[in-house]
Scaffold this motif. Structure first.
Motif, PDB file in Angstrom:
ATOM      1  N   ARG A  91      -2.953   1.121  17.238  1.00  0.00           N
ATOM      2  CA  ARG A  91      -1.612   1.142  17.816  1.00  0.00           C
ATOM      3  C   ARG A  91      -0.885  -0.185  17.683  1.00  0.00           C
ATOM      4  O   ARG A  91       0.336  -0.234  17.592  1.00  0.00           O
ATOM      5  N   ALA A  92      -1.645  -1.295  17.698  1.00  0.00           N
ATOM      6  CA  ALA A  92      -1.027  -2.622  17.739  1.00  0.00           C
ATOM      7  C   ALA A  92      -0.386  -2.990  16.405  1.00  0.00           C
ATOM      8  O   ALA A  92      -0.901  -2.657  15.337  1.00  0.00           O
ATOM      9  N   ARG A  93       0.713  -3.690  16.482  1.00  0.00           N
ATOM     10  CA  ARG A  93       1.323  -4.251  15.279  1.00  0.00           C
ATOM     11  C   ARG A  93       0.613  -5.551  14.893  1.00  0.00           C
ATOM     12  O   ARG A  93       0.374  -5.816  13.711  1.00  0.00           O
ATOM     13  N   VAL A  94       0.237  -6.346  15.905  1.00  0.00           N
ATOM     14  CA  VAL A  94      -0.395  -7.654  15.666  1.00  0.00           C
ATOM     15  C   VAL A  94      -1.624  -7.773  16.550  1.00  0.00           C
ATOM     16  O   VAL A  94      -1.612  -7.380  17.721  1.00  0.00           O
ATOM     17  N   MET A  95      -2.710  -8.344  15.976  1.00  0.00           N
ATOM     18  CA  MET A  95      -3.929  -8.644  16.719  1.00  0.00           C
ATOM     19  C   MET A  95      -4.078 -10.158  16.763  1.00  0.00           C
ATOM     20  O   MET A  95      -4.083 -10.820  15.722  1.00  0.00           O
ATOM     21  N   LEU A  96      -4.196 -10.723  17.960  1.00  0.00           N
ATOM     22  CA  LEU A  96      -4.268 -12.168  18.148  1.00  0.00           C
ATOM     23  C   LEU A  96      -5.651 -12.553  18.645  1.00  0.00           C
ATOM     24  O   LEU A  96      -6.055 -12.143  19.732  1.00  0.00           O
TER      25      LEU A  96
END
Length: 400
Positions: free
Chosen positions: A291-296
């Motif tokens: 679901r996430a656009r970005v993983m940090l």
């Protein structure tokens, strides 16, 4: 030629880890006789079918259907350990492991973690006079497993001995192979390549939704304040560019008390955009990666973190730190964006770029799909691991 009877493998370490269980399951259906010895607390997944022997600081009722110490004995050991200043769980555990090796007579003893499972098993084998009775496989975990262990005088000499004795070394990144070689591990005893500690991932034919087609969700899977990874600089970096990031929602997992206090000190409008959890299961993490656009996930020390592979599988664009275990394999702006863990400005700038630049985020996700299959395709890793164990067992099969 392989032994006429099933190859016996004894796994030692944090068997409750989903990563360890995923690795062990690589061997399902290939005719191995598997036993496990757990040296730390934690629940075993109900669908994990292999026998587990356990000693440690938790009651047997937490380990249904598993062999372990009776609860009264666990309590007595805890009380005596406090009184004597000795870890009597470990003392008894080493004796129990030695007895299990004598009884089970494994062709291979596989240790999860050099500084943890490896040193525990080595001590047990030495005390029982069983060094050389089984082939020793050591699986190094990225990050502090070697970086801390080899800088401490208490463990450095023991790790050197472990590396000289081990018959098969498995690492998740090239840097740990180099370090192990420098400390006595013969190159011809090393696995042919770097592989994730989970044993890899099945990459489906249908790709996930590209980042440009997702909501502006930022996923921080390792949102804890620790010595290996710091979440406070991440929060500071996001706070400093909050207005530029709008609209955004943030999902955080593995939040520990210090991190939660820091979240609660943020302005109310930022808190309202954050959903946080402590420990979650792996399925929750994988669903979030899709679901996430970005993983940090910047960190201070690591090998190749499994959350990076999971982001690649799920199609989230990753932000991690430029550590020595990563930079040889992952190119900045091609596979990810690099940001150092203690530099809030770098963290904030990287998240803004991936949130705002559809072309960059989609290009990274597409490149990572093919790279993931190359580095961590589970089917290929399974074949290589099964072959390596069978070759190793040949050297332990005489007289078995």
């Amino acid at each position: 030629m392989i032994p006429a009877n099933p190859i016996r493998i004894l796994f030692v370490g944090e068997i409750q880890s989903t990563h360890a269980q995923s690795w062990i399951r690589l061997l399902d259906g290939h005719g191995f006789d598997i036993r496990c010895f757990a040296i730390s607390r934690g629940a075993i997944a109900p669908d994990f079918e292999h026998s587990v022997t356990y000693t440690g600081k938790t009651r047997l009722r937490d380990w249904p259907r598993r062999r372990g110490l009776p609860a009264p004995l666990v309590d007595l050991l805890s009380a005596l350990s406090i009184k004597t200043g000795r870890d009597l769980h470990a003392v008894l555990g080493r004796r129990l492991l030695g007895r299990l090796v004598r009884r089970f007579r494994p062709h291979i003893l596989h240790c999860f973690g050099a500084s943890y499972g490896g040193l525990f098993a080595l001590s047990a084998l030495e005390k029982a006079g069983l060094v050389g009775a089984t082939r020793l496989a050591v699986q190094v975990r990225g990050g502090p497993d070697l970086l801390d262990g080899l800088t401490h005088s208490r463990t450095r000499d023991r790790l050197d001995r472990l590396f000289r004795l081990c018959d098969l070394l498995i690492c998740d990144n090239p840097e740990n192979y180099r370090i192990a070689t420098d400390h006595g591990c013969a190159p011809d005893r090393q696995f042919e390549r770097s592989v994730p500690g989970t044993g890899g991932f099945d990459v489906p034919d249908i790709p996930p939704t590209p980042p440009s087609g997702r909501s502006r969700l930022l996923f921080i899977p390792k949102a804890y304040e620790g010595y290996q990874s710091k979440v406070l600089p991440m929060l500071e970096g996001l706070h400093s560019v909050w207005d530029q990031l709008q609209p955004i929602t943030i999902l955080m997992t593995a939040v520990n008390p210090e991190a939660e206090y820091a979240i609660r000190r943020l302005p109310a409008n930022i808190q309202a955009a954050i959903q946080w959890h402590d420990r979650v299961d792996r399925g929750f993490v994988m669903e979030a990666m899709h679901r996430a656009r970005v993983m940090l996930a910047p960190s201070l020390m690591d090998g190749i973190p499994n959350v990076l592979y999971e982001a690649m599988l799920g199609g989230a664009a990753p932000v991690v730190s430029p550590l020595s275990g990563l930079t040889p394999l992952f190119e900045n702006e091609r596979h990810l964006l690099y940001a150092r863990n203690l530099f809030p400005d770098e963290i904030g700038a990287a998240v803004i770029r991936l949130m705002d630049d559809d072309a960059l985020a989609d290009r990274i996700a597409l490149a990572n799909r093919s790279l993931l299959q190359q580095l961590a395709g589970r089917s290929a890793i399974r074949g290589d691991v099964v072959t390596a164990y069978r070759r190793l067992a040949l050297g332990a099969s005489a007289g078995s």
